[in-house]
Write a protein that holds these residues in place. Structure first.
Motif, PDB file in Angstrom:
ATOM      1  N   ASP A 106      -2.629  -6.465  -8.789  1.00 48.00           N
ATOM      2  CA  ASP A 106      -1.576  -6.594  -7.776  1.00 48.00           C
ATOM      3  C   ASP A 106      -2.132  -7.188  -6.486  1.00 48.00           C
ATOM      4  O   ASP A 106      -3.335  -7.161  -6.254  1.00 48.00           O
ATOM      5  CB  ASP A 106      -0.988  -5.215  -7.459  1.00 48.00           C
ATOM      6  CG  ASP A 106      -0.335  -4.601  -8.683  1.00 48.00           C
ATOM      7  OD1 ASP A 106       0.547  -5.250  -9.232  1.00 48.00           O
ATOM      8  OD2 ASP A 106      -0.727  -3.489  -9.076  1.00 48.00           O
ATOM      9  N   PRO A 107      -1.227  -7.693  -5.633  1.00 48.16           N
ATOM     10  CA  PRO A 107      -1.684  -8.146  -4.300  1.00 48.16           C
ATOM     11  C   PRO A 107      -2.323  -6.974  -3.562  1.00 48.16           C
ATOM     12  O   PRO A 107      -1.785  -5.865  -3.578  1.00 48.16           O
ATOM     13  CB  PRO A 107      -0.395  -8.574  -3.598  1.00 48.16           C
ATOM     14  CG  PRO A 107       0.589  -8.795  -4.679  1.00 48.16           C
ATOM     15  CD  PRO A 107       0.205  -7.914  -5.825  1.00 48.16           C
ATOM     16  N   LEU A 152      -1.420  -8.364   1.731  1.00 50.60           N
ATOM     17  CA  LEU A 152      -0.080  -8.003   2.218  1.00 50.60           C
ATOM     18  C   LEU A 152      -0.065  -7.912   3.738  1.00 50.60           C
ATOM     19  O   LEU A 152       0.880  -8.335   4.393  1.00 50.60           O
ATOM     20  CB  LEU A 152       0.370  -6.675   1.604  1.00 50.60           C
ATOM     21  CG  LEU A 152       0.667  -6.722   0.106  1.00 50.60           C
ATOM     22  CD1 LEU A 152       1.003  -5.339  -0.419  1.00 50.60           C
ATOM     23  CD2 LEU A 152       1.802  -7.679  -0.195  1.00 50.60           C
ATOM     24  N   LYS A 153      -1.147  -7.362   4.288  1.00 48.17           N
ATOM     25  CA  LYS A 153      -1.221  -7.217   5.740  1.00 48.17           C
ATOM     26  C   LYS A 153      -1.242  -8.594   6.411  1.00 48.17           C
ATOM     27  O   LYS A 153      -0.630  -8.800   7.458  1.00 48.17           O
ATOM     28  CB  LYS A 153      -2.489  -6.435   6.091  1.00 48.17           C
ATOM     29  CG  LYS A 153      -2.636  -6.114   7.547  1.00 48.17           C
ATOM     30  CD  LYS A 153      -3.852  -5.219   7.760  1.00 48.17           C
ATOM     31  CE  LYS A 153      -4.065  -4.953   9.238  1.00 48.17           C
ATOM     32  NZ  LYS A 153      -5.180  -4.040   9.468  1.00 48.17           N
ATOM     33  N   THR A 155      -0.217 -11.606   5.049  1.00 51.80           N
ATOM     34  CA  THR A 155       0.836 -12.569   4.709  1.00 51.80           C
ATOM     35  C   THR A 155       2.247 -11.974   4.725  1.00 51.80           C
ATOM     36  O   THR A 155       3.171 -12.605   5.224  1.00 51.80           O
ATOM     37  CB  THR A 155       0.595 -13.168   3.305  1.00 51.80           C
ATOM     38  OG1 THR A 155       0.572 -12.110   2.347  1.00 51.80           O
ATOM     39  CG2 THR A 155      -0.702 -13.934   3.261  1.00 51.80           C
ATOM     40  N   ALA A 156       2.412 -10.752   4.188  1.00 51.78           N
ATOM     41  CA  ALA A 156       3.770 -10.193   4.088  1.00 51.78           C
ATOM     42  C   ALA A 156       4.295  -9.739   5.446  1.00 51.78           C
ATOM     43  O   ALA A 156       5.474  -9.904   5.751  1.00 51.78           O
ATOM     44  CB  ALA A 156       3.792  -9.040   3.091  1.00 51.78           C
ATOM     45  N   THR A 170       2.328 -15.209  -3.843  1.00 52.45           N
ATOM     46  CA  THR A 170       2.507 -13.752  -3.974  1.00 52.45           C
ATOM     47  C   THR A 170       3.767 -13.277  -3.264  1.00 52.45           C
ATOM     48  O   THR A 170       4.349 -12.267  -3.653  1.00 52.45           O
ATOM     49  CB  THR A 170       1.321 -12.965  -3.367  1.00 52.45           C
ATOM     50  OG1 THR A 170       0.908 -13.596  -2.186  1.00 52.45           O
ATOM     51  CG2 THR A 170       0.177 -12.831  -4.327  1.00 52.45           C
ATOM     52  N   ASN A 171       4.182 -13.964  -2.201  1.00 51.30           N
ATOM     53  CA  ASN A 171       5.315 -13.478  -1.401  1.00 51.30           C
ATOM     54  C   ASN A 171       6.614 -14.252  -1.612  1.00 51.30           C
ATOM     55  O   ASN A 171       7.578 -14.038  -0.884  1.00 51.30           O
ATOM     56  CB  ASN A 171       4.950 -13.529   0.089  1.00 51.30           C
ATOM     57  CG  ASN A 171       3.888 -12.515   0.438  1.00 51.30           C
ATOM     58  OD1 ASN A 171       4.047 -11.334   0.208  1.00 51.30           O
ATOM     59  ND2 ASN A 171       2.782 -12.995   0.972  1.00 51.30           N
TER      60      ASN A 171
END
Length: 265
Positions: free
Chosen positions: A18-19, A24-25, A27-28, A188-189
């Motif tokens: 998983d990402p 995530l921090k 890019t998301a 991923t996003n």
């Protein structure tokens, strides 16, 4: 929700499936800010790292409450401005992270001078229950788009041991591949961006993506069955303006979803 979210999540923070938390921090969270989810209490904090199979990581996620999502027009990704990254190591020699950084830089230095890869070596209780190391790289463009790539070492007792040099080089190549794919949101996003566009106000949202990942294609089918919403999909072949792989311009009108439980003060 009614009250701002503040949640502690425990388990595996970085693996090969998983990402990871770092990606995530990086890019998301900026992507959510584009849609109007922002505030001082909006953060994702890595308290402890956890590698598979033991896990033992811990992250703190806090997020404010919003009534509506604003529509977006993300059609110009811009050019790559700088590359940032985190090389982490837990329960192995701290030198591992440095070796990963050197090998990743050996490839990326040919393209851009502004590269900074932090090393993050967690000790003691903060290092989780299993040994491992890895690298996450994020390229930032002039227009505030973030493209990411990451790799983690094989879990303890599974597969062959990975050399830090190979991991660094392969991760750098993955980042270059992601930059080639391009778009305003990385692969991923893609699904997150499409979901937020769907739930936006009843207005047109546009986003330019690279080639759609298999996960995103399946996700679009889910959006159709849940919200009866269809995206207009235009292919943009690479040419003078768009470099790299063929791009896809996704357009939709939001369903006008709003947060009914947010109390008016």
């Amino acid at each position: 929700m009614k009250h701002p979210l503040r949640i502690v999540l425990r388990g595996v923070t970085n693996d090969q499936v998983d990402p990871s938390v770092d990606v995530l921090k990086a890019t998301a969270l900026p992507l959510l800010k584009q849609f109007g989810i922002d505030g001082e209490s909006f953060e994702l904090k890595v308290v402890r790292r956890g590698m598979p199979p033991g896990g033992g990581g811990e992250v703190l996620f806090s997020c404010p409450v919003r009534k509506v999502l604003r529509p977006v027009q993300l059609t110009d990704p811009g050019k790559i401005r700088r590359i940032r990254g985190i090389a982490y190591s837990v329960r192995v020699s701290p030198q591992m992270a440095n070796r990963v950084v050197d090998s990743a830089r050996s490839i990326l230095n040919k393209f851009i001078p502004d590269i900074y890869i932090y090393t993050d070596h967690m000790k003691g209780v903060n290092s989780g229950k299993s040994p491992g190391f890895g690298l996450s790289l994020v390229a930032e463009t002039t227009n505030g788009t973030f493209l990411s790539a990451e790799l983690a070492s094989n879990p303890q007792g599974q597969g062959a041991a990975v050399l830090p040099e190979d991991l660094g080089r392969n991760c750098a190549k993955l980042l270059l591949e992601e930059i080639y794919r391009g778009g305003c949101v990385d692969s991923t996003n893609q699904s997150l961006a499409l979901l937020l566009m769907t739930l936006g106000q009843q207005d047109v949202s546009k986003v330019l993506l690279g080639p759609l990942s298999p996960y995103t294609i399946e996700f679009l089918r889910h959006l159709k069955s849940f919200f009866q919403i269809m995206f207009k999909i235009e292919t943009k072949p690479c040419g003078e303006e768009l470099k790299g792989g063929d791009k896809v311009l996704m357009t939709c009108v939001g369903i006008g979803f709003s947060n009914l439980s947010k109390t008016l003060k």
